[in-house]
Design an enzyme around this catalytic site. Structure first.
Site, PDB file in Angstrom:
ATOM      1  N   GLY A 116       0.839  -1.193   0.000  1.00  0.00           N
ATOM      2  CA  GLY A 116       0.000   0.000   0.000  1.00  0.00           C
ATOM      3  C   GLY A 116       0.873   1.242   0.000  1.00  0.00           C
ATOM      4  O   GLY A 116       2.099   1.156   0.129  1.00  0.00           O
ATOM      5  N   LEU A 117       0.245   2.379  -0.151  1.00  0.00           N
ATOM      6  CA  LEU A 117       0.971   3.643  -0.189  1.00  0.00           C
ATOM      7  C   LEU A 117       1.645   3.958   1.146  1.00  0.00           C
ATOM      8  O   LEU A 117       1.266   3.412   2.187  1.00  0.00           O
ATOM      9  CB  LEU A 117       0.006   4.785  -0.546  1.00  0.00           C
ATOM     10  CG  LEU A 117      -0.617   4.769  -1.944  1.00  0.00           C
ATOM     11  CD1 LEU A 117      -1.723   5.809  -2.027  1.00  0.00           C
ATOM     12  CD2 LEU A 117       0.446   5.019  -3.012  1.00  0.00           C
ATOM     13  N   SER A 118       2.607   4.847   1.109  1.00  0.00           N
ATOM     14  CA  SER A 118       3.200   5.357   2.345  1.00  0.00           C
ATOM     15  C   SER A 118       2.106   6.028   3.168  1.00  0.00           C
ATOM     16  O   SER A 118       1.316   6.811   2.639  1.00  0.00           O
ATOM     17  CB  SER A 118       4.301   6.377   2.003  1.00  0.00           C
ATOM     18  OG  SER A 118       4.857   6.931   3.178  1.00  0.00           O
ATOM     19  N   SER A 175      -0.371   4.435   4.526  1.00  0.00           N
ATOM     20  CA  SER A 175      -1.631   3.684   4.433  1.00  0.00           C
ATOM     21  C   SER A 175      -1.928   2.893   5.698  1.00  0.00           C
ATOM     22  O   SER A 175      -3.081   2.567   5.986  1.00  0.00           O
ATOM     23  CB  SER A 175      -1.592   2.732   3.234  1.00  0.00           C
ATOM     24  OG  SER A 175      -0.559   1.777   3.379  1.00  0.00           O
ATOM     25  N   GLY A 176      -0.867   2.554   6.453  1.00  0.00           N
ATOM     26  CA  GLY A 176      -1.048   1.775   7.670  1.00  0.00           C
ATOM     27  C   GLY A 176      -0.474   0.374   7.583  1.00  0.00           C
ATOM     28  O   GLY A 176      -0.776  -0.479   8.430  1.00  0.00           O
ATOM     29  N   LYS A 177       0.375   0.131   6.579  1.00  0.00           N
ATOM     30  CA  LYS A 177       0.956  -1.207   6.390  1.00  0.00           C
ATOM     31  C   LYS A 177       1.664  -1.709   7.634  1.00  0.00           C
ATOM     32  O   LYS A 177       1.376  -2.798   8.141  1.00  0.00           O
ATOM     33  CB  LYS A 177       1.960  -1.194   5.228  1.00  0.00           C
ATOM     34  CG  LYS A 177       1.388  -0.882   3.880  1.00  0.00           C
ATOM     35  CD  LYS A 177       2.458  -0.924   2.814  1.00  0.00           C
ATOM     36  CE  LYS A 177       3.610   0.035   3.040  1.00  0.00           C
ATOM     37  NZ  LYS A 177       3.198   1.446   3.118  1.00  0.00           N
ATOM     38  N   SER A 178       2.627  -0.941   8.114  1.00  0.00           N
ATOM     39  CA  SER A 178       3.426  -1.370   9.265  1.00  0.00           C
ATOM     40  C   SER A 178       2.571  -1.484  10.521  1.00  0.00           C
ATOM     41  O   SER A 178       2.738  -2.410  11.320  1.00  0.00           O
ATOM     42  CB  SER A 178       4.582  -0.395   9.509  1.00  0.00           C
ATOM     43  OG  SER A 178       5.494  -0.422   8.437  1.00  0.00           O
ATOM     44  N   SER A 201       6.039  -1.758  -2.155  1.00  0.00           N
ATOM     45  CA  SER A 201       6.096  -2.708  -3.290  1.00  0.00           C
ATOM     46  C   SER A 201       5.108  -2.290  -4.377  1.00  0.00           C
ATOM     47  O   SER A 201       4.103  -2.968  -4.587  1.00  0.00           O
ATOM     48  CB  SER A 201       5.851  -4.143  -2.823  1.00  0.00           C
ATOM     49  OG  SER A 201       4.722  -4.272  -2.006  1.00  0.00           O
TER      50      SER A 201
END
EC number: 2.7.1.25
Length: 210
Positions: free
Chosen positions: A45-47, A49-52, A119
């Site tokens: 997902g975008l920077s 977005s809440g991935k981490s 990614s």
């Protein structure tokens, strides 16, 4: 027993003398000891977005289930393994290639490994998928609108990108290719982090990874 993680082919840049060493403890042995299946949870997902954040919330829930896990975070990996890479398209491809190889090793050890990387390119994510046994690459699309990500801007990167201080920034002057058919579709602008993490855990339970 032969490992399912052996390279599918040897390309022209690799010596034919390099072969996969069969360990005394197999992948199946590791999974049996761990009490769950292995998989790579690929958060994209975008920077902002809440991935981490979601990946770590999932990891905590898995830890509470006594699962064997690890989180590979984009920023953390760039402190060491990928510290020599920039953010050009070429370096982004190499960044994901290396992470894919490390993820494959974690999965071979029977872990549920989460990766939190922008990614941005479909081809790179599919390349990692192709290197893993069927069903062991779980794409988790953290689908958060650009406007929301930019309003969060936890590291001030969007502000710098808009000011021209950062080049090749995904979502601004570098493309992000959305997953077409992710295994898990998460929307952090509509659910709490806890609810988003639970969505991932529910998928793992429903598909008998846990």
């Amino acid at each position: 027993m032969t490992s399912p993680y052996i390279e599918k082919e040897v390309d022209g840049d690799k010596s034919s003398d390099v072969v996969w060493h069969q360990a005394s403890v197999s992948h199946q042995d590791h999974c049996q000891l761990n009490g769950h299946k292995a998989a790579v949870l690929w958060f994209t997902g975008l920077s902002g977005s809440g991935k981490s954040t979601v990946a770590n919330a999932v990891d905590l829930m898995l830890f509470q289930h006594k699962a064997k896990t690890y989180v590979l975070d984009g920023d953390n990996v760039r402190h060491g393994l990928n510290g020599d890479l920039g953010f050009s398209d070429k370096d982004r491809v190499e960044n994901i290639r290396r992470v894919g190889e490390v993820s494959k090793l974690f999965a071979d050890a029977g872990l549920l490994v989460s990766t939190a990387f922008i990614s941005p390119f479909v081809a790179d994510r599919e390349m990692v998928r192709s290197q893993l046994p069927e069903g062991q690459f779980i794409e988790v699309f953290i689908d958060t609108p650009l406007a929301v990500c930019e309003s969060r801007d936890p590291k001030g990167l969007y502000k710098k990108a808009r000011a021209g201080e950062i080049k090749n920034f995904t979502g601004i002057d570098s493309a992000y290719e959305k997953p077409e058919n992710p295994e898990i579709h998460v929307q952090t602008d509509q659910k709490s982090i806890q609810a988003c993490a639970q969505q991932v855990i529910d998928y793992l339970k429903q598909n008998e990874y846990l």
